[in-house]
Write an enzyme that holds these catalytic residues in place. Structure first.
Site, PDB file in Angstrom:
ATOM      1  N   GLU A 176       0.850  -1.198   0.000  1.00  0.00           N
ATOM      2  CA  GLU A 176       0.000   0.000   0.000  1.00  0.00           C
ATOM      3  C   GLU A 176       0.880   1.241   0.000  1.00  0.00           C
ATOM      4  O   GLU A 176       2.010   1.223   0.496  1.00  0.00           O
ATOM      5  CB  GLU A 176      -0.931  -0.010   1.215  1.00  0.00           C
ATOM      6  CG  GLU A 176      -0.237  -0.123   2.576  1.00  0.00           C
ATOM      7  CD  GLU A 176       0.232   1.195   3.144  1.00  0.00           C
ATOM      8  OE1 GLU A 176      -0.220   2.248   2.646  1.00  0.00           O
ATOM      9  OE2 GLU A 176       1.046   1.177   4.076  1.00  0.00           O
ATOM     10  N   LEU A 276       9.958  18.730   0.700  1.00  0.00           N
ATOM     11  CA  LEU A 276      11.143  19.581   0.774  1.00  0.00           C
ATOM     12  C   LEU A 276      10.893  20.789   1.680  1.00  0.00           C
ATOM     13  O   LEU A 276      11.440  21.855   1.476  1.00  0.00           O
ATOM     14  CB  LEU A 276      11.555  20.038  -0.635  1.00  0.00           C
ATOM     15  CG  LEU A 276      13.040  20.373  -0.832  1.00  0.00           C
ATOM     16  CD1 LEU A 276      13.910  19.148  -0.620  1.00  0.00           C
ATOM     17  CD2 LEU A 276      13.284  20.935  -2.233  1.00  0.00           C
ATOM     18  N   CYS A 286       5.034   4.828  10.197  1.00  0.00           N
ATOM     19  CA  CYS A 286       5.620   4.246   8.983  1.00  0.00           C
ATOM     20  C   CYS A 286       7.084   4.604   8.797  1.00  0.00           C
ATOM     21  O   CYS A 286       7.961   3.761   8.991  1.00  0.00           O
ATOM     22  CB  CYS A 286       4.812   4.671   7.763  1.00  0.00           C
ATOM     23  SG  CYS A 286       3.143   3.977   7.724  1.00  0.00           S
TER      24      CYS A 286
END
Length: 459
Positions: A176, A276, A286
């Site tokens: 995913e 950025l 994660c």
């Protein structure tokens, strides 16, 4: 089995004609956390019959009642719509799931092991060991979790060994790429689909399942490559974030402005502006644990030197939190003792109630341990934060949390924080001092309102 075409905004469009699915597969989703709940509801929205499974009976009862265990914009509406249609149901029974499903999606977590960098894949093994003994007919099990490379082949072998149907039970790996806060959109409108398969049959089943999504780039590969796609993507994003934060350190040392530096870099098409934005760094469930697990697995494979740069990526990220504490202490006069600090943000990012490895909460807890009186406010993550850190104080609004504060820290860039009125906030604080941890505020408007404004990587 009919399905209704979905508009770009994720809502059903009654003006679009109904069509039939290529093959009437029935789907199960094993694990109903952030990934599983989203995948189950969205696949039902595409017209499939879906059965979600979890071993947490309380969570299943909430889902049956149309209540989400997480905060995810737009998902509750999709959940309730498909519960009402009858296409979506939930259970705690593996036997029921095995009898129901033709395609079984495994969506359980792979957290970091305590005291180690490696990923804990025990939840995946538990699902396979609980499901496989009930698989007595041809079916496909599809892993969606982020795993160390090599996991899929091991699980594929285990499925064949434990399932009564033997080799008729195949495995596919389909990582995913969801962003918290945009999960419904990312499920219904993915930028690519990666299929790690070992047979043409498995590839066909997966293509049939995702056919309702329309024209989406599909990359078909082996198990190992499909596993690496997800970990490599996360490693690249983490590297890009830490790169600009490293530039922020150089900017502070040289009195340059990282915001202008980032803007100039973003016009280079080889670099681009996404991920950025210098600031407090990444957190959540994660990126931090995935880059550490990637390093650990590379070491097991004898390729640890290839990923040694990720150690510095991780170190830069953690230094941002320490630098935020230092900036806050500077504004507090050199010590937090006797100082009241308002922390705006508890979730690791906006549009989420996820506090896992939250930089904002990490900073708040650190300041509290150093003697500061800390009050936290977050639009949706307060309950989770209270449970995790009852030692902190919590406000019911930004103004409430800032009342009497000597220093305000904006650490999660919720829209309501970005649009705060400097004068209104200034009317409730003790002293007008703010540190912008996400470089999301307009320095000129805050300084014009007599605030001392500081930010990471800016003069």
């Amino acid at each position: 089995m009919p399905w209704t075409l979905i508009r770009k905004d994720g809502a059903c469009d009654p003006e679009l004609e109904e069509r039939s699915l290529p093959v009437p597969y029935r789907l199960t989703v094993l694990g109903t956390g952030y990934l599983g709940a989203t995948h189950a509801a969205c696949m039902a929205d595409l017209g499939f019959e879906v059965l979600g499974l979890d071993v947490d009976a309380a969570k299943i009862e909430r889902l049956k009642a149309g209540e989400l265990p997480i905060h995810e914009p737009g998902l509750e509406e999709v959940l309730r719509r498909n519960l009402a249609s009858g296409r979506l149901r939930f259970t705690t029974s593996y036997e029921e799931a095995a009898a129901f499903g033709d395609v079984h999606f495994v969506c359980v977590g792979t957290p970091q092991k305590k005291g180690e960098y490696a990923a804990d894949v025990s939840y995946l093994d538990a699902v396979v060991e609980s499901l496989a003994p009930h698989l007595d007919r041809e079916c496909l099990v599809v892993g969606k979790s982020t795993v160390p490379v090599g996991t899929a082949q091991r699980l594929a072998d285990k499925l064949v060994r434990l399932a009564p149907a033997g080799s008729q039970v195949e495995l596919a790996w389909n990582p995913e790429f969801l962003r918290e806060g945009f999960a419904v959109h990312d499920t219904l409108h993915p930028d690519r689909i990666v299929l790690g398969v070992a047979s043409e049959r498995a590839e066909k089943v997966m293509r049939d399942v995702y056919e309702p999504l329309g024209e989406v780039p599909i990359v078909v590969t082996d198990y190992a490559t499909s596993e690496l796609v997800k970990t490599a993507a996360n490693a690249f994003l983490a590297t890009k974030i830490s790169f600009i934060n490293a530039m922020a350190e150089v900017c502070e040392a040289s009195h340059a402005d990282v915001k202008q530096l980032s803007l100039a870099l973003s016009f280079d098409e080889r670099i681009g502006g996404k991920f950025l934005n210098a600031g407090l760094g990444f957190g959540g469930g994660c990126l931090p644990k995935d880059i550490r697990a990637f390093m650990a697995r590379a070491g097991e494979l004898g390729a640890d030197q290839a990923l040694t740069f990720l150690r510095e990526v991780d170190a830069i990220n953690m230094r941002r939190r320490a630098r935020m504490v230092d900036l806050a202490r500077e504004l507090a006069g050199g010590s937090f003792h006797g100082c009241t600090v308002c922390v705006l943000g508890a979730a690791f990012k906006p549009n989420s109630d996820d506090i896992r490895d939250s930089p904002a909460l990490d900073v708040a807890v650190t300041i509290g341990r150093q003697g500061g009186r800390v009050t936290v406010y977050d639009p949706v993550a307060l309950d989770n934060a209270r449970r995790a850190h009852p030692e902190l104080a919590y406000g019911e609004s930004a103004l409430d949390a800032a009342r009497g504060a000597n220093v305000v820290l904006m650490l999660t860039e919720w829209p309501e924080f970005v649009t705060l009125d400097p004068e209104e906030l200034g009317s409730v604080v003790e002293t007008r001092k703010i540190v912008d941890g996400r470089n999301a505020l307009d320095p000129m408007s805050w300084r014009a309102a007599a605030w001392t404004y500081r930010a990471l990587g800016r003069p």
